[in-house]
Design an enzyme around this catalytic site. Sequence first.
Site, short mmCIF file in Angstrom:
data_model
loop_
_atom_site.label_atom_id
_atom_site.label_comp_id
_atom_site.label_asym_id
_atom_site.label_seq_id
_atom_site.Cartn_x
_atom_site.Cartn_y
_atom_site.Cartn_z
N GLU A 103 0.89 -1.16 0.00
CA GLU A 103 0.00 0.00 0.00
C GLU A 103 0.92 1.20 0.00
OE1 GLU A 103 -1.12 3.00 1.14
OE2 GLU A 103 -2.24 2.37 2.93
N CYS B 63 -2.41 7.65 5.00
CA CYS B 63 -2.47 7.16 3.63
C CYS B 63 -3.63 7.81 2.87
CB CYS B 63 -2.70 5.65 3.59
SG CYS B 63 -1.62 4.75 4.69
#
Lengths: 484, 484
Positions: free
Chosen positions: A223, A260
């Site tokens: 990720e 994120c």
Amino acid sequence: MNLDPIFSAAQEAFLSYKNISPSKKAEFLEKIAETLEENRGAIVIMAVRESNLPEGRINGELGRTTGQIKLFASQVREGSWIEATIDPADPKRTPLPKADIRRMLTPIGPVVVFGASNFPLAFSTAGGDTISALAAGCPVIYKGHPAHPDTSKFVGECISKAVKLSGLPEGIFTHVEGGVKMGQDLVKHPLAKAVAFTGSFGAGKSLFNIANDRKEPIPVYAEMGSVNPVFAFPEKLGNELVPLAQSYISSLTLGAGQFCTNPGLIFVPKELSHRFENAVSDALESAAESPMLHEGIASSFYTAIENLKTRSELKWVKVPNAKHLINVSPAFAEIKASDWIADELFQEEVFGSFALMVVYENESELIEVAKKLKGQLTITLWADSSELKAQKELINLLEEKCGRLLFTGVPTGVEVGYAMQHGGPFPSTTDARSTSVGAHAIKRFARPIAFQDMPSELLPDALKNDNLLEIVRQINGKFTTESI
Amino acid sequence: MNLDPIFSAAQEAFLSYKNISPSKKAEFLEKIAETLEENRGAIVIMAVRESNLPEGRINGELGRTTGQIKLFASQVREGSWIEATIDPADPKRTPLPKADIRRMLTPIGPVVVFGASNFPLAFSTAGGDTISALAAGCPVIYKGHPAHPDTSKFVGECISKAVKLSGLPEGIFTHVEGGVKMGQDLVKHPLAKAVAFTGSFGAGKSLFNIANDRKEPIPVYAEMGSVNPVFAFPEKLGNELVPLAQSYISSLTLGAGQFCTNPGLIFVPKELSHRFENAVSDALESAAESPMLHEGIASSFYTAIENLKTRSELKWVKVPNAKHLINVSPAFAEIKASDWIADELFQEEVFGSFALMVVYENESELIEVAKKLKGQLTITLWADSSELKAQKELINLLEEKCGRLLFTGVPTGVEVGYAMQHGGPFPSTTDARSTSVGAHAIKRFARPIAFQDMPSELLPDALKNDNLLEIVRQINGKFTTESI
């Protein structure tokens, strides 16, 4: 460092751990959560010291961490995630009799997990990657993040204690420390079967390449971040301009912008751009400087801003205050949509509290934007219901560019549940088919296996005629909890 | 050849095709099957001429092809495969209200499919890869296999006719012809989102590497073959030696040994090796020469055998008859388990009717074998029930090396059903998490997307409060067909 003994122990542990009962596995996971709670005080003190994050946040993050452990425990106990599928035999079929075939998911083998710096607990040692791999039935070799070595090691000891208390083989979990070379060696080890990573594009993509260059390539779930665009439409924005600007800046500056799902890009209609700019400016006034995770991240933030300052297309609404080794203030710039479309560089993530406001003149520019946009973890639309109805083409395009599409609020604050999707098309992740948050994360570490004409006494409980585990199974194509 | 117009048409078609209703998609798939049946006569004549396979086999293969199309149609109509998952909102939750999050699988985009030479119908133009991609909602750009160009093109025309009759955009299916360079260009095209392939290790691995070297890597589902080991135990083999030898040789020579699941490796206990060798010898006597698919494959077969003949470890039970351009007779050799373990070369697939019989002295050698064995599509155990009970350690190891484990019969004759797993650990495929046969194959071409707080009128039918599609959904973690 010779990794062979570590991986051999993990592989040896795997061959027994993969066969333990769902309830025993769930109890083990709950034991990890319990051990962490027992050590809450010590963990919080260490993590605050090493991450510069406030105590309230770290306390909350520990709650999230144990909460997600319990989610995986209950998913394992419920048991249907293994997709048990049974096509019973038909000995009388012509021209050929039909064999009995039973399929389920089985764990993939030892998994290498890399901790993230921005979540010293929830995406680190006992974070979602480690726990979903353990829940699937895979041993974990965990590389601690050097930004919080003490926290990492201590939480690792808590997991090892839970392993021991549960009477499981030690090789199920190993904590290792090291630099880039160690990380590469872990991914290269022949007994490693999958990799999970949260961090920068450069590091994630490099691990992905290493994994694919192996003699036996293995999946990498990296990720790697995202700029999480927000598309604002005139009616909605006009009606709620100040609260939307405030919630946007709150989301942007949360945790010093180190999430994120930090919304680093916002598309605003020209007719409202001055008003939005003013509201953002006001909100930024009251946004305090906040410490970043470590000096390296702060320094990268300043460098990225300096680079952007050389671009004449940008108009700066707010530049960072004077450089500080660790405390950083947010930054905000404006650009015309036509200029943004013309150069991919404006899509690059600046890790921290920086946002680019893209001013669009008409909605056909947004269609262009949607076509050019790289893969994202999230995309958010701020539009009232009549505006949304007119944006079906845009929404249809944006679905192809993200893993989660939001219609209110801001993308930070990722729910840990069954329906969460935290993962999107490249370059936000290396595998858009997966999520690193939520119950479905467990499936990253499993693969299907089919047993043909296996004698009943050898079949795993999940696949026996009697539905011993009381799970949902697909029998002759029909989903059911009935026995055969 | 400029591929841009082809991919642009596919992408354009995708943006509407992905949104059509499950029932309309199922009708379209059924229309393909219907069009193939209407043209059965012409298709069979062409495929027999181009593949050298007997008419009975080709007729059966066409039935299998339309059968699997109907399986995917019924799966699409039933609809639960999209894994609808709903976590409803909880506005009263403290400290923060909980958003409404709804997740489902969504098609991945245009898919490049490569036809296989060994199944001119079932793994080619309208084969499992094409149909499962169309079933998922993805357009297909199909590269015909040069070994059966007329069949490929004609079946492609049948699909295009079904597209037209269903009122769908033409770009949903495109048939292209070309060589290696064309195949590489297809995989490199920026609008390609996934690749499906069945064929040799060399070709499959090369496409995998190209796909991972792209600016945006994409998944490659390459099924690259396997030697499909059979492990025979003394009681079972002793009791049924002649029929087992006969069924083994039938499976080995079926379709001139050109099946992915051809059993090219068999482990036989020393005390029965002479008897088994004799029985095999007898069975091979009556095995006629049969034509391979094309001269290139026949020539590769002879070369592989010549290479093996230089190895002193092998004892030849049967060498191929004198070389013929296309007609090939089976070959069979013997090796000691200790020699087999010592060199990985003996694990390499010889495409065609060649088998290696590995003679083992004791069961601890089999544990060594299981540890050394590379990933396989299938592994078969011939053992009576008391023998199986003693082989738990071996079975536990073998599970890690295959996608399907058989306890009777032979691995050829792959059932197309819900529970089939046709795909195993590397190097048998590039993605052990997937199957290329059976209902689960559809999931290769989908990825999850979550909608947060999406207004009800915009939600896909699958995710609305009312369970309009009557599918199995996971609501707050519980599997149900109830509405909310």
